[in-house]
Structure formats: C-alpha cells, structure tokens
Design an enzyme around this catalytic site. Structure first.
Site, mmCIF file in Angstrom:
data_model
loop_
_atom_site.group_PDB
_atom_site.id
_atom_site.type_symbol
_atom_site.label_atom_id
_atom_site.label_comp_id
_atom_site.label_asym_id
_atom_site.label_seq_id
_atom_site.Cartn_x
_atom_site.Cartn_y
_atom_site.Cartn_z
ATOM 1 N N GLU A 298 -2.797 -7.182 -9.505
ATOM 2 C CA GLU A 298 -3.262 -5.792 -9.389
ATOM 3 C C GLU A 298 -2.416 -4.800 -10.193
ATOM 4 O O GLU A 298 -2.171 -3.678 -9.753
ATOM 5 C CB GLU A 298 -3.302 -5.375 -7.915
ATOM 6 C CG GLU A 298 -4.272 -6.176 -7.078
ATOM 7 C CD GLU A 298 -4.340 -5.716 -5.638
ATOM 8 O OE1 GLU A 298 -5.421 -5.807 -5.035
ATOM 9 O OE2 GLU A 298 -3.310 -5.272 -5.106
ATOM 10 N N GLU B 52 -10.589 -10.915 -4.982
ATOM 11 C CA GLU B 52 -10.361 -10.593 -3.571
ATOM 12 C C GLU B 52 -11.600 -9.884 -3.045
ATOM 13 O O GLU B 52 -11.882 -8.737 -3.396
ATOM 14 C CB GLU B 52 -9.131 -9.694 -3.383
ATOM 15 C CG GLU B 52 -7.804 -10.375 -3.613
ATOM 16 C CD GLU B 52 -6.619 -9.465 -3.289
ATOM 17 O OE1 GLU B 52 -6.826 -8.411 -2.638
ATOM 18 O OE2 GLU B 52 -5.496 -9.801 -3.702
#
Length: 923
Positions: free
Chosen positions: A171, A241
C-alpha cells in the site's frame, strides 16, 4: 544513496506461473484465484490445520499471508522461526493441503499490527527514515530479507512448494505516487529477485516497474477495475484485499456493518467488473496476542483491540459464520463457471439483448453467445424480476432487496450442451463418471433451468413434477421448488449421463467439494472429518446434538468438577496486588532516573506499562495544570497516590491537578503502550512519554467561533459550508511562549498570515499534533484554515511557558512491581495483579472446544496465561471476551490479570464458546 541499476524485466518470466490480461495460468491452466487471507502469527501453530482446511472446504484455492518482521526478530539479532513462528512450516502445510500461496513479506505490512510489522528496536536507530529510500533503513531491511526471503524462495512452485506470487511492500500508493516511490520500491523488488524469487511480483495500492498491481477495497469495484486497466491493460486484475469485515478499536462500536448479504453483493460486483482473483481479507482474522495490536490514523486514540476477529468468514475461534456460507457459495459458483468467467468480456449492447422488469437493472459479461447476467434490485423487498432475452425467452429471477442475482445464459457445460439458469450453479464437473450440476436457491425459492442441445434429451428415472420438453426433445425446461431434501433429476444426452441436483439454502451450507491428491469428491449433508498427514481429506462435519458443553465451578485451588454451569465463576480467586501508587518509590528500587521522561523503546521496553514519577514543590495553590506536549498513549494521572485523571485523548494534553498547598507533591503517570502506529505517514512515534513536561499551561477548544461570511461556525457541528472554504478565527495568548495545535487538520493552514505545511496523506484530513510556537505572538493571534467536513471531535490549542519545566523524573516498568504497603498499611487504589489457577478440563474426544475469558467488572490492563502474554484488555468495549487457546493449556494453568484500577475479579468467567458442542474433528 543511489539505487542500483534496474534488473531486466525478463527476469520476471516464469514457466509455471504465467499470466495475460485475463488471468493467471498455473501449469498452463487458467485459475481464478480465490484466496483466503490468513496470518500464521495470529494463532497457535496447533490451529493452522483447522483454519486452512476450513478455507479449502469453502472453495479457497489459495492463501494470502503477511510475514511479520517484529515476530521473527523481536530483539535485534534474535531471530525466531520455531514453534508458532515457523512460517516455513505454515507454507509447507499449505502445500500439503494443495493451497497456492501469495506471500507478502513487507517489510511494512500494516495489518493493524504493531508498528506495521517493524520491530520496536528499529525505532532507536539513528538516521532511519521508515519506508523510504534511506540507506540506514534499507540496510536493516536487507538483513531482514536475508532471513525471510530464502524461506519463501525455497517454497516457490518451481521448488516443489505452492508460492505463486510475492508482493513488494504494501500500500505504498497512500504515501507517494509511483514516480516518487520508484527508487524505494525497485530496491525492494530487486532485493526479492536477487534472493531467488522467480514467481511474478505483485503490488497493491501503488505499483512498481515489472510488477502486477492489485487493488484493495470493499466497494466501487468498477472504478478500481478501470484504474487498474488504464494503468496495466495487459495484466490480470486481482483484488489483493477484499475487505470482508473491518477491524475494531477500543471505545468504538462493533465493526459488524458489513453484513453477509452485503458481502455477497460486493463479491458479485467484483465478478461483474471482470476481476480474475479475490483475496478475502480477512478470511480468518485471529488474535493480536502479545500486545501486537497496532494503532491507526483518523483520530487521536484509534488503538486496536486484542481480537482481530474482523467479522470474517471464520471468526476469531475458527468457527464458521454466515459469511463463511456466502464465501463458499460464491467460490463454488466461480469454480463452476470459471472458464466462462475468466474469458468473458463486459457486454455493451444491453438494449438489443434484453429487457427487464421495472425497478431492476442488468449488466452482463459474454463469451460468444454465452452470457452471465447480473440482475440488480432497486426494490425494498424480495421480488421476482422478469428478464426477456434476445431469443424471446423470459426468465423469472428472484432478487432480494438491494441484492444481485447471477443468471447464466446458454453456458456450454459440455460440447453442444448449453445451460440457462436463474440462480447459483455450485457444481459443474463429473462425479463418478456422471456430469453433475448442483443448482442452489435459498430456502423457499424456485429455480428456472433450461438445457438445450443438438441431440435428444432422455429423462432417466422419475420425471420432474413441473417440466417442459420441446417437441424435438432437444430443450428441457424445469421449474423447480427447492425443498429441504435434495432433488435429483437424471438424464442422458447421446451417450453422456447428466444429473441435476437441486438444493436449498440450508443444504447449500452443507454441500462440500473435497479435493486432494486422490481426486475430487462431493458430499451433501453433515460429515465427519479426518485430515490425515498424507494430504487426504476424509470428512465428517456434524453436530453432536448435546447442547452447550458445561464447565464446572473452579476456584484457585480446586480442580474442575462436572457441574452444570457453562462458565467458571471466580468467587474466591487468589489476588496478588501490585504496588499502590501511594507508595513513594526510590530510584534504588529499580528503573532509571533523568531530568525528563523517556519513552518505551528508549528504555528498552517493547510493551507493557511504565510508571513515571516526579516530586515537586508547590506553593499555596490548590490547583495547577500540567502540560504533556507529546502523548501517544492512554495515561492515568495520580497525585499523592490517588488517581485524578485518565488522559484518553492523545497527541498532547493539558490536565488540571488538585494539589496539597505548601508542600512537596508527587505526580505519577501510569502509561500502557497501547500499540504503535501501523498505518500512517508518521511511523515511529515515541511510545509512553518523552521530552519536557510543563506546569501552568492552558487549553482552548478551537472548534468554536470560526467566521465565514459573517457566520459563526462550530466545527463540532454539521455546517452548510463547502469543504475547502477558507475560514478564520482569533485566539489570545498572555505570558505564553509555546503553543501546540492538536486535532483534525487539513493541508492548508496559516497563523498570523504565515502558511504552515501540514504533512499527511494527500487531500485528506489527518489527526496531527503541530508545534506552532514559532508562529505565535503575545496578544491576539489569527488562524486560518480550510473548512473540514464537520463534525470533528477535536481541534485544541495548548499553550504554556518554557520556563515552567517539570524536571527530575523516575521511570520504572510498572508490570514488574511488587506490592509495598504504605506506612499505614492502607491501599489507596491503583494497579493490582490477580492470579487464578485451574486444571485443564477433561473433554470428550468428539468435542472441539474453544475457551475464552470474559472480564466483566474489570478496568484496563493485560492478560497472561502460563506466562504467555495474551494481550491488552480495556472494558470500554467493543471487546468483551478474550481468547484462551486450548493449545496453550497445561495440566495446571495460571491466568494473571494486571488491572490498572485494582478492580475485584469476582465476576470474571471462563467460558466455552457456543459451538463447543459441535463436532469438527481434526486429526
């Protein structure tokens, strides 16, 4: 520092794992990756098999796991890869069970895990800049990679393991765009390759050259898909995710807003958009044992609870939930239509192909004449929509309010045999030589199924009650109610036999696809399970029907009896109390002394509690304030042995003290490390208290009295002002040369006409603590900022004078203190150690029990079982029960509670969870 020359992109080629724009291919076969996010470090090793097998039974063909640096190097140079930390054994177990693996070694993992996975001691290293192209930092990262990457590399598919993808960092796009991140990300990418990683490399939320980027989200699947397609048109699109639930933090509501019905809808949105993989984050969340729960941004005190249940398909105890049934149904559906799903394209000619009932909308994916329709309801109750296709067929489709129902149109299930179906297809493969279709609808619903072929259809056995066979015998239409009992319709087309099995919602939950090295089998109903070490699965999943398993009444000395109570009521626990904070502590009793307080890492203490003590002379004042400019944890404030304040709002604080006039007063601050930031541009905050503390400060609530177009605005209220609009107000300082601004801020702020840089995530509101001392002046000051979408909880100005320093502090590990009576033998309140001993309960072999501790009536502290740190507790919700792993029990066990307020544990109970009488037997 200059990054080394990029490695050739050709180094990423792999013969076993390949990909194109449609999907990944493993050993030449297209695969839709249904991945279960499961973290080995959030449960005992003894639970790995149970959780992984349940994921496999739910149709997951892959496991996604992080690797936590701070678990494997808890102290510098002390590496641990044994027991519960044996990540290699976890990967081996995945391979044994036939599960692919997506490995995510970090070094930063977020995961709501303490420090985002970085070890606490790294915060003490000079010149380290976390998550950056910074040599001191990368030197430690490279050393970590030297330890962890060979474990992963040895278990890649080419080496006989099942690791098929490895992720670069995590991320990073939240911090910087790809260009700014390039040097850092490519150093990590090259570091993986140099250490033997040959499988494709992926990223999530931010990319790097030579890697495949995925997206993390719960909603807006179309937008994320479009972004990925524009950025990387030639790679498969995967949801790295897919947030099945959410984490919880102390003092908040339970994070159960993502219902099973929403989970089903969002999954169908992902399939509709065209993704070729989903990683269900989390499939099993587990527990933040050992004080490893982290802290995230968004407010001053978002500290993770000890449970990481995540409202996931498998709960914290590994039990199936309603979401498990949804995940399994969708995974089976994907497997049944995998070829069509992965090779289809988004349809565009809606109007020419179909019309649908008012109040419903449709989209579709197509491959030639085969289509998958997604019928979406805008109704407020379950209704039947009618979908008319281009060939004139009108199909009834039952859709729940706000839900989506998939419809298959002329899907080729065998050469020249096509299926049209208005509900879920769970099975589409041969079982013992018979091509089997399992068709599922919820309890009380009907399904409409049509099979058309080039040859005549011959019905075998009993004829369906409601059916239509075309005159030429080449089209069979079935209108079927889904009963409690499965219905089987047998037929032949040419020399090939087919069977259609119709199941309702309850039976869908108990329909199982079993795949191991012996082949593929299906089972309907409750089964016994025996997972042997050779990788075969012999399953019996069932309910014992014995009701709730009961524990007898225990006390600290007695063993468990066979009573009827479902819990252990601790009526006479043995109590060992911690030192009363009224006792004057001498530096000779332990700890260290200094002019100013020192934080946890600097003291060499990773977690737990620190007691800060300072004696100071007071004049005739009975009340004074104390300013703590840097507060990163919850603090209990004691004056002369009695608790006066609980500082919950961190960042900085100014609190009122009630003092004894004309004498020495003792100020004590009890601080628990509540978790380091795991998601923030400001990783590496000092835990505990560090730096100078000051007397006689003041505080102003800056949410009030803002001006905009002659209007008075309160930021704690909802206002009709466009976000980003400039607003201003004044504040007055007198005999104060230091000031701190703490609370919710955005990136445009000025004081007295001087612009101040506000660092944080781009274009977002952040909780920040800013020292604005160099911008203030004595008297009236003006502050201007951009309006933040209100309401906000906090925006506060704390001011003081630098001459009022409070010096001379003593720091001690409060968890290690023993009880010391004051001169009168009086206990004035404060932390207490409670201990309870109990014997391991004797349980029937067919009972798969799970044990938990309910801390009713306690305050805040830590839990230990047989010396193992189970984590923090705080009885402000939402967590009420704390997992006691059965694997960590001994013949005789000791539970210890460190309670900050010294509350009596008479209402604390040990309970079995509600499914402890249900049989899922694992060998």
């Amino acid at each position: 520092m200059h990054r080394e020359e990029n490695m050739s992109i050709s180094d990423y080629s792999h013969t076993i794992v390949q990909y194109d724009s449609k999907s990944y291919r493993i050993n030449g076969n297209q695969v839709f990756l249904n991945s279960a996010a499961i973290h080995y470090f959030r449960m005992p090793r003894e639970e790995w098999r149970e959780v992984l097998v349940k994921a496999k039974l739910a149709g997951m063909n892959c496991v996604d796991t992080y690797f936590a640096w701070n678990v494997h190097e808890p102290d510098e140079g002390n590496w641990t890869f044994e027991g519960d930390n044996d990540c290699g054994a976890f990967l081996d177990l995945c391979a044994e069970l036939g599960l692919w693996v997506i490995a995510r070694p970090g070094p930063y993992i977020c995961a709501e895990w303490d420090f985002g996975g970085f070890p606490w001691w790294l915060n003490n290293k000079e010149d380290v800049v976390f998550r950056s192209y910074n040599k001191p930092y990368l030197d430690y990262v490279d050393r970590y990679f030297d330890a962890i990457i060979p474990i992963i590399s040895e278990r890649q598919v080419a080496n006989g393991g099942t690791v098929i993808l490895v992720q670069v960092e995590n991320e990073y796009g939240y911090l910087a765009d790809d260009e700014k991140a390039s040097d850092y990300m490519l150093h990590l990418r090259d570091g993986l390759i140099k250490r033997g990683i040959e499988v494709p490399l992926i990223t999530c939320v931010g990319g790097a050259e030579g890697t495949i980027e995925g997206a993390n989200f719960w909603s807006n699947a179309d937008q994320h898909y479009e972004n990925l397609r524009n950025k990387q048109p030639d790679t498969p699109k995967i949801v790295t995710e897919f947030w099945t639930g959410w984490f919880e933090h102390w003092g908040a509501m339970s994070a159960t807003q993502k219902t099973a019905a929403l989970y089903e809808r969002r999954t169908l949105e992902v399939l509709r958009a065209g993704y070729s993989g989903i990683s269900h984050y989390m499939f099993f969340g587990g527990t933040n044992f050992g004080n490893y729960g982290g802290r995230t941004v968004g407010a001053s005190d978002i500290f993770m609870v000890t449970s990481y249940d995540y409202d996931a398909p498998l709960n914290e105890y590994g039990r199936v939930t309603e979401k498990y049934s949804v995940a399994k149904k969708l995974a089976y559906f994907v497997k049944a239509i995998e070829g069509l799903l992965l090779n289809s394209m988004e349809g565009v000619s809606i109007d020419s192909l179909t019309s649908v009932s008012k109040g419903f909308t449709v989209r579709y994916r197509e491959l030639g004449n085969q289509r998958i329709w997604f019928v979406e309801s805008g109704k407020d109750e379950r209704e039947t929509a009618y979908l008319t296709l281009a060939n004139g067929n009108t199909i009834p489709v039952t859709v729940k309010p706000g839900a989506i129902t998939p419809v298959l149109e002329r899907m080729e299930i065998a050469p020249n045999v096509r299926l049209t179906c208005n509900t879920y297809l769970l099975c589409n493969e041969e079982i013992e030589g018979i091509h089997t279709l399992i068709i599922a609808a919820d309890n009380g619903e009907r399904s409409w199924v049509e099979i058309d072929t080039e040859q005549s259809i011959q019905l075998l056995g009993l004829r369906p009650q409601l059916m239509k066979l075309s005159a030429d015998g080449k089209r069979l239409t079935l209108d079927n109610y889904h009963f409690e009992e499965p219905q089987v319709i047998s037929l032949s087309i040419g020399d090939k036999h087919f069977q259609l099995v119709f199941v309702n919602g309850e039976m869908t939950n108990n329909t199982w696809r079993l795949e191991d090295h012996t082949g593929i089998r299906w089972a309907l109903g409750y089964l016994d399970m025996d997972i042997s070490g050779d990788g075969s699965i012999k399953v019996t999943l069932g309910r014992s029907g014995n009701g709730v398993l009961h524990l007898g009444k225990w006390d600290t000395k007695a063993v468990a009896t066979t009573g009827i109570s479902p819990y252990v009521h601790l009526e006479t626990p043995e109590i060992s109390m911690l030192t009363s904070l009224a006792v004057v502590l001498s530096p000779t009793e332990g700890g260290i002394s200094g002019e100013t307080p020192i934080g946890f890492s600097e003291l060499g203490q990773p977690y737990g509690h620190i007691l800060y003590t300072c004696d100071f002379e007071n004049d005739e004042d009975e009340e004074r304030t104390v300013v703590i400019p840097a507060v990163q944890d919850i603090i209990r404030v004691y004056v002369n042995g009695r608790e006066q304040q609980l500082i919950r709002e961190v960042g900085a604080s100014c609190v009122l003290l009630k003092l004894q006039p004309n004498q020495t007063n003792r100020l004590q601050l009890l601080v628990q490390n509540m978790g380091r930031l795991n998601f923030s541009p400001f990783l590496g905050e000092i835990k505990g208290i560090a730096g100078t503390i000051f007397l006689d400060g003041g505080t102003v609530d800056l949410r009030e009295h803002w001006q905009y177009e002659n209007k008075n605005i309160h930021l704690g209220q909802v206002s009709k002002v466009e976000p980003g609009t400039a607003i201003h107000r004044t504040f007055t300082l007198k005999d104060q040369d230091r000031a701190i601004l703490v609370g919710a801020m955005i990136d445009k702020l000025s004081i007295n006409g001087i612009q101040i840089e506000v660092k944080g995530y781009q274009d977002g509101v952040s909780f920040l603590t800013l020292d604005i001392s160099s911008y203030i002046r004595d008297g009236v000051n003006e502050i201007e900022l951009c309006y933040i979408e209100s309401p906000i909880d906090r925006l506060e100005l704390i001011a003081y004078h630098s001459k009022n320093q409070l010096n001379g502090w003593h720091m001690q590990d409060a968890d290690l203190l023993d009880r010391v009576e004051d001169q009168n033998g009086e206990f004035l309140g404060g932390p207490v150690w409670h201990t309870l001993q109990f014997t391991r309960p004797e349980l029937p072999e067919d009972v798969h029990a799970k044990l938990k501790l309910r801390l009713t009536g306690m305050s805040k502290g830590i839990i230990k079982l047989n010396g193992i740190d189970l984590g923090r507790y705080w009885q402000i919700g939402p967590q009420e029960d704390y997992k006691i792993p059965m694997a960590w029990l001994q013949d005789m066990n000791k539970v210890e509670l460190f309670d900050e307020e010294g509350r009596n544990p008479l209402r604390v109970r040990l309970l079995y969870d509600l499914q402890s009488s249900e049989r899922w037997t694992y060998i």
